[in-house]
Design an enzyme around this catalytic site. Structure first.
Site, short mmCIF file in Angstrom:
data_model
loop_
_atom_site.label_atom_id
_atom_site.label_comp_id
_atom_site.label_asym_id
_atom_site.label_seq_id
_atom_site.Cartn_x
_atom_site.Cartn_y
_atom_site.Cartn_z
N THR A 198 -11.58 13.19 -2.24
CA THR A 198 -11.50 11.85 -2.84
C THR A 198 -12.50 11.78 -3.99
OG1 THR A 198 -10.85 10.81 -0.79
CG2 THR A 198 -12.02 9.41 -2.34
N GLY A 210 -5.98 3.78 3.51
CA GLY A 210 -7.37 3.97 3.93
C GLY A 210 -8.30 2.95 3.30
N GLY A 237 -11.54 7.00 6.55
CA GLY A 237 -11.33 5.65 6.05
C GLY A 237 -11.27 4.55 7.08
N1 ASP Z 1 -11.66 7.72 2.55
C1 ASP Z 1 -10.40 8.35 2.24
C2 ASP Z 1 -9.33 7.75 3.13
O1 ASP Z 1 -9.60 7.49 4.28
C3 ASP Z 1 -10.40 9.82 2.42
C4 ASP Z 1 -11.60 10.56 1.93
O2 ASP Z 1 -12.49 9.99 1.32
O3 ASP Z 1 -11.68 11.79 2.16
O4 ASP Z 1 -8.21 7.60 2.69
#
Ligand code: ASP
Length: 308
Positions: free
Chosen positions: A173, A203, A227
């Site tokens: 991300t 997320g 998330g």
């Molecule tokens: N936070 C992101 C999600 O849950 C994924 C990530 O940051 O790796 O979609």
């Protein structure tokens, strides 16, 4: 209502992340690590150039995220992970710390640069968040470039999708926070979400207050990690609220949330943050987090694991 910075402030800071997770010397060979470092470095220099040419914190957040979305190394835009159905569903959000305005899009599959669409939702719609087909149509109406599935799909991610069917997580991300020369703060986050997520799952990244938050009175925050926990704990807003109501420093607030609150729940991830005075925090409770910062005094630093 919001803090209007003094005009004398000349210092600026750009902080970026490219995702936190199970990043070790075993999962990331030295050549791959070099590629990530180079990409992070270029992203930071791009942020500096945007500021040098008169861009605001918001412009930096948008432009640097576009750069990272177009870079196939990161799990955002091109190079995004796949849902369990083998498609890309992208989420992004942006927030302006001066005005408190925010925009987000969720679950889109054909917008080449989701962060651009998020900014348009903020600036050219009466809404904060658009999702799915409605978000795609909105972006098309605004003339944003679309992309078909072959644009987002990289061989690396497809292989990782196939491996994920046998269980292997993936990260990458992207997020940017910035304090500009005028003392304005902004934050943004863009992601393909979690590998093998359910079709339709959204997320924290596009959820204002969970994955992204900015307030000129406190700080700007962009999160990465599992998330669902970041939503339940309203992480980005919690950092700002701790500073605002408990008068915690940026360091105290971010350490408490990442190493305390989240860790107790076995919630993996990290975040980047900058406060109104230019202090930086980049805590993570995973083995690594792609991250870096550049400052007006010329300091530039890119890191993946500990304090290298
Ligand atoms: N936070 C992101 C999600 O849950 C994924 C990530 O940051 O790796 O979609």
């Amino acid at each position: 209502m919001n803090h209007r910075p003094s005009l004398q402030q000349a210092e600026w800071v750009v902080v970026i992340h490219g995702g936190a997770g199970n990043i070790t010397n075993e999962t990331l060979d030295s050549l791959a690590a070099k590629r990530y470092r180079e990409a992070l470095n270029r992203a930071l220099l791009h942020g500096r150039d945007v500021l040098d040419s008169g861009g605001s914190a918001l412009d930096v957040v948008e432009q640097v995220i576009i750069y990272m979305e177009d870079c196939p190394l990161f799990n955002a835009g091109r190079g995004a992970v796949f849902t369990a159905l083998g498609i890309n569903e992208l989420d992004a959000s942006i927030m302006d710390g001066l005005t408190g305005n925010a925009g987000a899009i969720a679950g889109v599959s054909n917008i080449r640069n989701p962060i651009k669409a998020a900014r348009l939702v903020m600036e050219q719609s009466p809404h904060v968040m658009l999702s799915g087909r409605g978000a795609e149509e909105f972006a098309e109406e605004k003339g944003l470039p679309t992309a078909d599935t072959t644009w987002f799909r990289t061989e690396e991610r497809w292989k990782s999708y196939l491996r994920a069917k046998e269980k292997l997580d993936k990260n990458g991300t992207v997020g940017v926070v910035c304090l500009d020369k005028s003392g304005n703060l902004a934050a943004g986050t863009s992601t393909g979400g979690m590998n093998m997520k359910a079709y339709g799952r959204i997320g924290d990244s596009p959820v204002i207050g969970a994955g992204t938050y900015a307030d000129n009175n406190t700080c700007a925050v962009s999160c990465t990690g599992h998330g669902e926990y970041f939503i339940r704990n309203v992480v980005a807003y919690d950092i700002s609220a701790r500073m605002k109501y408990l008068k915690q420093s940026l360091r105290e607030a971010t350490d408490t949330v990442v190493y305390g609150v989240l860790k107790q729940q076995k919630a993996t991830g990290g975040l980047i943050a900058v406060d109104k005075n230019g202090n930086i925090a980049m805590p993570y409770n995973t083995s690594g987090m792609f991250r870096g910062f550049i400052k007006s005094d010329g300091t530039i630093k890119v890191m993946i694991f500990g304090d290298e």
